[in-house]
Design an enzyme around this catalytic site. Structure first.
Site, PDB file in Angstrom:
ATOM      1  CG  ASP A  72      22.369  -3.702  13.468  1.00 17.12           C
ATOM      2  OD1 ASP A  72      22.788  -4.864  13.669  1.00 17.12           O
ATOM      3  OD2 ASP A  72      21.300  -3.283  13.942  1.00 17.12           O
ATOM      4  CG  ASP A  74      25.964  -5.068  17.117  1.00 16.86           C
ATOM      5  OD1 ASP A  74      25.667  -3.915  16.795  1.00 16.86           O
ATOM      6  OD2 ASP A  74      25.119  -5.959  17.327  1.00 16.86           O
ATOM      7  CG  ASP A 148      21.108 -15.266  21.611  1.00 19.75           C
ATOM      8  OD1 ASP A 148      22.163 -15.286  20.957  1.00 19.75           O
ATOM      9  OD2 ASP A 148      20.121 -14.576  21.287  1.00 19.75           O
TER      10      ASP A 148
HETATM   11  P1  ATP Z   1      19.489  -9.082  14.145  1.00 17.96           P
HETATM   12  O1  ATP Z   1      19.901  -9.483  12.794  1.00 17.96           O
HETATM   13  O2  ATP Z   1      18.055  -9.177  14.364  1.00 17.96           O
HETATM   14  O3  ATP Z   1      20.051  -7.766  14.610  1.00 17.96           O
HETATM   15  P2  ATP Z   1      21.268 -10.103  16.114  1.00 17.96           P
HETATM   16  O4  ATP Z   1      21.766 -11.488  16.375  1.00 17.96           O
HETATM   17  O5  ATP Z   1      22.269  -9.089  15.695  1.00 17.96           O
HETATM   18  O6  ATP Z   1      20.099 -10.215  15.074  1.00 17.96           O
HETATM   19  P3  ATP Z   1      20.754  -8.385  18.314  1.00 17.96           P
HETATM   20  O7  ATP Z   1      19.546  -8.271  19.160  1.00 17.96           O
HETATM   21  O8  ATP Z   1      21.193  -7.234  17.493  1.00 17.96           O
HETATM   22  O9  ATP Z   1      20.527  -9.655  17.392  1.00 17.96           O
HETATM   23  O10 ATP Z   1      21.930  -8.840  19.278  1.00 17.96           O
HETATM   24  C1  ATP Z   1      23.289  -8.873  18.900  1.00 17.96           C
HETATM   25  C2  ATP Z   1      23.981 -10.074  19.551  1.00 17.96           C
HETATM   26  O11 ATP Z   1      23.909  -9.953  20.980  1.00 17.96           O
HETATM   27  C3  ATP Z   1      23.367 -11.414  19.238  1.00 17.96           C
HETATM   28  O12 ATP Z   1      23.855 -11.957  18.036  1.00 17.96           O
HETATM   29  C4  ATP Z   1      23.742 -12.251  20.444  1.00 17.96           C
HETATM   30  O13 ATP Z   1      25.072 -12.683  20.340  1.00 17.96           O
HETATM   31  C5  ATP Z   1      23.688 -11.227  21.570  1.00 17.96           C
HETATM   32  N1  ATP Z   1      22.366 -11.208  22.214  1.00 17.96           N
HETATM   33  C6  ATP Z   1      21.318 -10.412  21.902  1.00 17.96           C
HETATM   34  N2  ATP Z   1      20.270 -10.650  22.694  1.00 17.96           N
HETATM   35  C7  ATP Z   1      20.648 -11.614  23.535  1.00 17.96           C
HETATM   36  C8  ATP Z   1      20.018 -12.284  24.612  1.00 17.96           C
HETATM   37  N3  ATP Z   1      18.766 -12.013  24.938  1.00 17.96           N
HETATM   38  N4  ATP Z   1      20.732 -13.225  25.285  1.00 17.96           N
HETATM   39  C9  ATP Z   1      22.011 -13.502  24.957  1.00 17.96           C
HETATM   40  N5  ATP Z   1      22.656 -12.903  23.944  1.00 17.96           N
HETATM   41  C10 ATP Z   1      21.999 -11.973  23.247  1.00 17.96           C
HETATM   42 MG    MG Z   2      21.936  -6.946  15.403  1.00 18.82          MG
END
Ligand code: ATP
Ligand code: MG
Length: 451
Positions: A72, A74, A148
């Site tokens: 997705d 963001d 993170d």
């Molecule tokens: P995925 O492909 O699984 O969606 P993602 O990196 O997009 O991986 P998300 O949980 O959708 O993961 O989170 C989006 C963004 O928000 C992450 O890339 C990170 O920058 C930030 N983020 C998410 N969870 C945390 C956390 N627990 N602590 C700090 N930053 C976070």
């Molecule tokens: Mg994501």
């Protein structure tokens, strides 16, 4: 407490880059704009037109750089939720802890959030340092510092096609290193879920975890027990559906994180054939994820818990219990035990039970019950599950194939099959008849698992 506060402050000081962020042009990061969601681009454009800055951020940028398809998109911006919402026809503010805006375009939702402030010293933390509430907006730089891992803190401007990198995330990504931003121990303490995320990204990207980010995990693993179980469930589900599930489970076990989230891993791996069954189930899940297909959480958890349920089922049957009754009791006791740590939502639990209970019905079906079974919403999933059991040599594979054929057949073929079952079975398993009847459907037609 004071020590922690000073440590946080010092950490924040050093995690703030001394020089500005890297700005990487297209040829340096290689993102092909054609792979970017046009809706995410639209959100950024509209925000730009109204004088705000807006970037595609997080997982999407990471995945685009390494050539994976993002799940997705963001967007992060300096506009506040109340400023964002009126700019779009279908947008709603969501969230209690930290408000953000969902901008809706048909099936696609672009999650649009305002830059966040640092984890400030005044915020609420629990006695372990875990952040309980924070709702402050911040600058772009502060937003980057709160993310993170360095490879998750990349911002892509779809208009100029520049990637902004505050924490040298692009080099880490290219080297395939998962590195925590700031002091790993503090960051895990703030949010223990980051330990699970580190393992997931390493498995998903075929990366290593930087030693300083890896080292505290074993020590801090017990902190995961303080995380609300609904959040843990979401994160475990992501881990099991990242396309490298078995890798993740082994990693979880090796650092001891499974004790707080999936203690059943130990039990399963100890059972004879348990690891094999889970291996098969997860390999199937991984294949579906990589083929871009959907995954049903209930099927996944039904498979994970099955070895335990099955063992208990056999025990209760051996104790003289009626098979269907025995299966129900086995399911109840396993679900009750295992959901103490991992809250599997009730609707998933209901589907899991349906999938399991149907396993007993496959063994004692008659034409009338077969028609009734066909009407069950989870019939296809249950047949798929039976197929998995056949692969694990738990049930006859010809029998499992008969049910799969039935699931795939049109109504008149079904009637014919059930009719044959009626005249021929007389207590025999369909498997016995299949061997005599060579009119078998080609297997490629029957290999589309439901979910
Ligand atoms: P995925 O492909 O699984 O969606 P993602 O990196 O997009 O991986 P998300 O949980 O959708 O993961 O989170 C989006 C963004 O928000 C992450 O890339 C990170 O920058 C930030 N983020 C998410 N969870 C945390 C956390 N627990 N602590 C700090 N930053 C976070
Ligand atoms: Mg994501």
């Amino acid at each position: 407490m004071l020590k922690q506060t000073i440590k946080n402050f010092v950490e924040r000081l050093f995690s703030t880059p001394r020089r500005g962020p890297e700005r990487l042009a297209q040829e340096k990061h290689g993102i092909d704009r054609r792979n970017v969601s046009r809706h995410a681009i639209k959100v950024c454009e509209v925000l730009h037109e109204h004088g705000y800055v807006a970037y595609i951020v997080g997982g999407a940028v990471r995945d685009l750089i390494v050539g994976l398809e993002p799940k997705d998109f963001d967007v992060a911006t300096n506009a506040t939720p109340n400023q964002i919402r009126p700019l779009f026809r279908r947008a709603r503010i969501i969230g209690k802890r930290f408000q953000l805006v969902h901008v809706v375009f048909g099936q696609e939702i672009i999650e649009t959030s305002t830059f966040r402030a640092p984890a400030s010293v005044e915020q609420d933390t629990d006695e372990h340092g875990r952040i309980l509430r924070d709702n402050l907006f911040g600058s772009h730089e502060e937003d980057a510092a709160r993310r993170d891992f360095t490879l998750n803190a990349l911002y892509y401007d779809p208009i100029t096609e520049v990637v902004i990198d505050y924490h040298r995330g692009v080099p880490d990504l290219k080297k395939r290193v998962v590195r925590m931003i700031g002091d790993p121990e503090t960051r895990y303490r703030e949010d223990p879920v980051r330990m699970l995320r580190a393992l997931r990204f390493a498995a998903k990207l075929n990366a290593t975890i930087d030693p300083a980010s890896y080292e505290p995990i074993t020590r801090m693993a017990p902190l995961i027990e303080n995380v609300p179980s609904s959040r843990l469930f979401d994160e475990i589900l992501k881990l099991l559906t990242c396309g490298h599930a078995m890798d993740c489970l082994r990693q979880l076990q090796s650092v001891g994180l499974h004790e707080g989230v999936l203690p059943l891993i130990d039990l399963i791996f100890k059972e004879e054939g348990g690891e094999n069954f889970v291996d098969l189930a997860l390999a199937r899940t991984d294949a579906r994820v990589r083929a871009g297909k959907t995954i049903s959480p209930s099927f996944l958890f039904a498979a994970l818990l099955w070895t335990l349920v099955n063992k208990r089922w056999q025990q209760y049957c051996a104790g003289g219990e009626h098979p269907a009754q025995a299966l129900m009791q086995a399911a109840d006791s396993v679900v009750e035990e295992q959901t103490r740590k991992l809250a599997i939502q009730r609707r998933y639990q209901a589907d899991m039970r349906e999938i399991w209970f149907m396993q007993a019905r496959f063994e004692r079906a008659n034409p009338k019950t077969i028609w009734r079974m066909l009407e069950q919403p989870r019939f296809r999933a249950a047949v798929d599950f039976l197929q998995l059991r056949a692969e694990a040599h738990e049930v006859d594979s010809v029998q499992a194939q008969w049910w799969m054929d039935l699931a795939n057949a049109d109504d008149s073929t079904r009637a014919e099959m059930i009719e044959t079952y009626q005249t021929e079975s007389r207590g025999k398993a369909p498997a016995a008849r299949r061997r005599r009847n060579p009119r078998r459907r080609p297997s490629q037609q029957t290999n589309t698992p439901p979910q």
